[in-house]
Motif scaffolding. Structure first.
Motif, PDB file in Angstrom:
ATOM      1  N   TYR A  21       0.858  -1.185   0.000  1.00 20.62           N
ATOM      2  CA  TYR A  21       0.000   0.000   0.000  1.00 20.62           C
ATOM      3  C   TYR A  21       0.898   1.239   0.000  1.00 20.62           C
ATOM      4  CZ  TYR A  21       0.993  -0.467   5.019  1.00 20.62           C
ATOM      5  OH  TYR A  21       1.620  -0.617   6.231  1.00 20.62           O
ATOM      6  N   THR A 146      -9.395  -6.809  -2.143  1.00 20.94           N
ATOM      7  CA  THR A 146      -8.849  -6.045  -1.017  1.00 20.94           C
ATOM      8  C   THR A 146      -7.369  -5.737  -1.223  1.00 20.94           C
ATOM      9  OG1 THR A 146     -10.422  -7.189   0.439  1.00 20.94           O
ATOM     10  CG2 THR A 146      -8.667  -5.940   1.504  1.00 20.94           C
ATOM     11  N   ALA A 149      -7.255  -3.045  -3.878  1.00 21.92           N
ATOM     12  CA  ALA A 149      -7.695  -1.747  -3.353  1.00 21.92           C
ATOM     13  C   ALA A 149      -6.645  -1.150  -2.408  1.00 21.92           C
ATOM     14  CB  ALA A 149      -9.031  -1.913  -2.627  1.00 21.92           C
ATOM     15  N   ALA A 150      -6.026  -1.999  -1.569  1.00 24.77           N
ATOM     16  CA  ALA A 150      -4.996  -1.517  -0.643  1.00 24.77           C
ATOM     17  C   ALA A 150      -3.805  -0.955  -1.418  1.00 24.77           C
ATOM     18  CB  ALA A 150      -4.544  -2.650   0.279  1.00 24.77           C
ATOM     19  N   ARG A 152      -3.872   0.566  -4.095  1.00 23.32           N
ATOM     20  CA  ARG A 152      -4.253   1.874  -4.646  1.00 23.32           C
ATOM     21  C   ARG A 152      -4.632   2.882  -3.564  1.00 23.32           C
ATOM     22  NH1 ARG A 152      -4.016  -1.751  -7.873  1.00 23.32           N
ATOM     23  NH2 ARG A 152      -3.799  -1.528 -10.133  1.00 23.32           N
ATOM     24  N   HIS A 154      -6.731   2.528  -0.835  1.00 25.81           N
ATOM     25  CA  HIS A 154      -8.019   2.447  -0.145  1.00 25.81           C
ATOM     26  C   HIS A 154      -7.838   1.816   1.240  1.00 25.81           C
ATOM     27  CE1 HIS A 154     -10.237   3.640  -3.722  1.00 25.81           C
ATOM     28  NE2 HIS A 154      -9.534   2.747  -4.426  1.00 25.81           N
ATOM     29  N   ASP A 155      -8.595   2.300   2.184  1.00 28.53           N
ATOM     30  CA  ASP A 155      -8.522   1.771   3.551  1.00 28.53           C
ATOM     31  C   ASP A 155      -9.934   1.385   4.005  1.00 28.53           C
ATOM     32  OD1 ASP A 155      -6.492   1.767   6.070  1.00 28.53           O
ATOM     33  OD2 ASP A 155      -8.532   2.210   6.726  1.00 28.53           O
ATOM     34  N   PHE A 156     -10.052   0.193   4.633  1.00 27.97           N
ATOM     35  CA  PHE A 156     -11.364  -0.324   5.024  1.00 27.97           C
ATOM     36  C   PHE A 156     -11.550  -0.376   6.537  1.00 27.97           C
ATOM     37  CE2 PHE A 156     -10.431  -2.123   0.824  1.00 27.97           C
ATOM     38  CZ  PHE A 156     -11.552  -1.715   0.121  1.00 27.97           C
ATOM     39  N   ASP A 207      -7.812  -6.457   5.160  1.00 28.45           N
ATOM     40  CA  ASP A 207      -7.174  -5.140   5.230  1.00 28.45           C
ATOM     41  C   ASP A 207      -6.320  -5.023   6.494  1.00 28.45           C
ATOM     42  OD1 ASP A 207      -7.048  -2.486   3.884  1.00 28.45           O
ATOM     43  OD2 ASP A 207      -7.874  -1.771   5.767  1.00 28.45           O
TER      44      ASP A 207
END
Length: 245
Positions: A21, A146, A149-150, A152, A154-156, A207
């Motif tokens: 990330y 996930t 997305a991480a 790029r 993104h945080d969940f 995440d």
């Protein structure tokens, strides 16, 4: 030369090459080693669960014992429901104490596996297979998403409070179901909603695995993902069995 230099600058801005990330401070190699360790443990747990569940359903003496409805079988049934909760308390306390944590994790996995086997004992093989295949597809898809997305940025982590509140609602619904049994449509709706909640937990816990768990918390990370997968399977089993009957 300009393009090469520009690409190098971009990699430097996003942290070292191979990072999971943006702005990753820790070593990507160490984090990847931790992730591989957790997924190896979870894979072993799933294999144990599949083996024990199959034994409960396909080994005649075990199947007949739980179908007999004798005081002994009832006592074992209650024990198998309570035992995972009893094992979880010392497992949380010793989660970073090797090898006690792995022994307790193995015992916990076997207890959960028996509970799943008993849940499947009155369900058709077609429904079990459908639930298992869909669970596998969802887990793989959400895990890949996930990680993507991480990478790029993104945080969940924000999902935590919402998922916890949703879980409380599901627990209250289960308690209500014990005292006031509901119909097939309600069970199907419950199964679908539970599947959505535990799908969210897979994203949330994956995440955490990528960003937040320390290297000594491999047991805690494995328990979280294992329970997410198991509960997703049970939710789909509930939805499919209610609509199939």
């Amino acid at each position: 030369m300009t393009k090469h230099h520009h690409r190098f600058d971009l990699e430097s801005a996003n942290g070292r090459a191979g990072s999971l990330y943006p702005d990753m401070i820790e070593s990507p190699q160490l984090r990847w080693a931790f992730i591989r360790k957790v997924y190896c443990i979870v894979s072993l747990q799933i294999l144990i669960t599949a083996g024990v569940s199959a034994a409960v359903n396909f080994v005649p003496p075990i199947r007949q014992f739980f179908h007999s409805n004798t005081p002994g079988s009832l006592a074992v049934f209650i024990l198998l429901i309570i035992l995972p909760l009893l094992v979880m308390i010392p497992m949380i306390y010793f989660q970073e104490s090797h090898p006690i944590n792995l022994l307790l994790l193995g015992l916990f996995t076997v207890c959960i596996s028996f509970a799943i086997g008993l849940a499947c004992i009155s369900t058709s093989g077609k429904v079990i297979l459908e639930a298992a295949v869909l669970t596998f597809a969802v887990v793989v898809g959400l895990t890949l998403y996930t990680f993507w997305a991480a990478k790029r940025g993104h945080d969940f982590n924000f999902l935590g409070p919402f998922l916890f509140a949703s879980l409380l609602v599901l627990v209250m619904f289960c308690i209500l179901q014990i005292f006031i049994p509901m119909g097939k449509i309600t069970k199907t709706i419950y199964g679908c909603l539970a599947a959505i909640v535990f799908s969210g937990y897979i994203i949330y816990d994956t995440d955490n695995l990528i960003k937040r768990h320390t290297y000594d918390q491999y047991v805690a990370a494995a328990i979280s993902l294992y329970l997410d997968i198991v509960n997703l399977f049970m939710a789909l089993l509930t939805a499919f069995s209610a609509s199939d009957s």
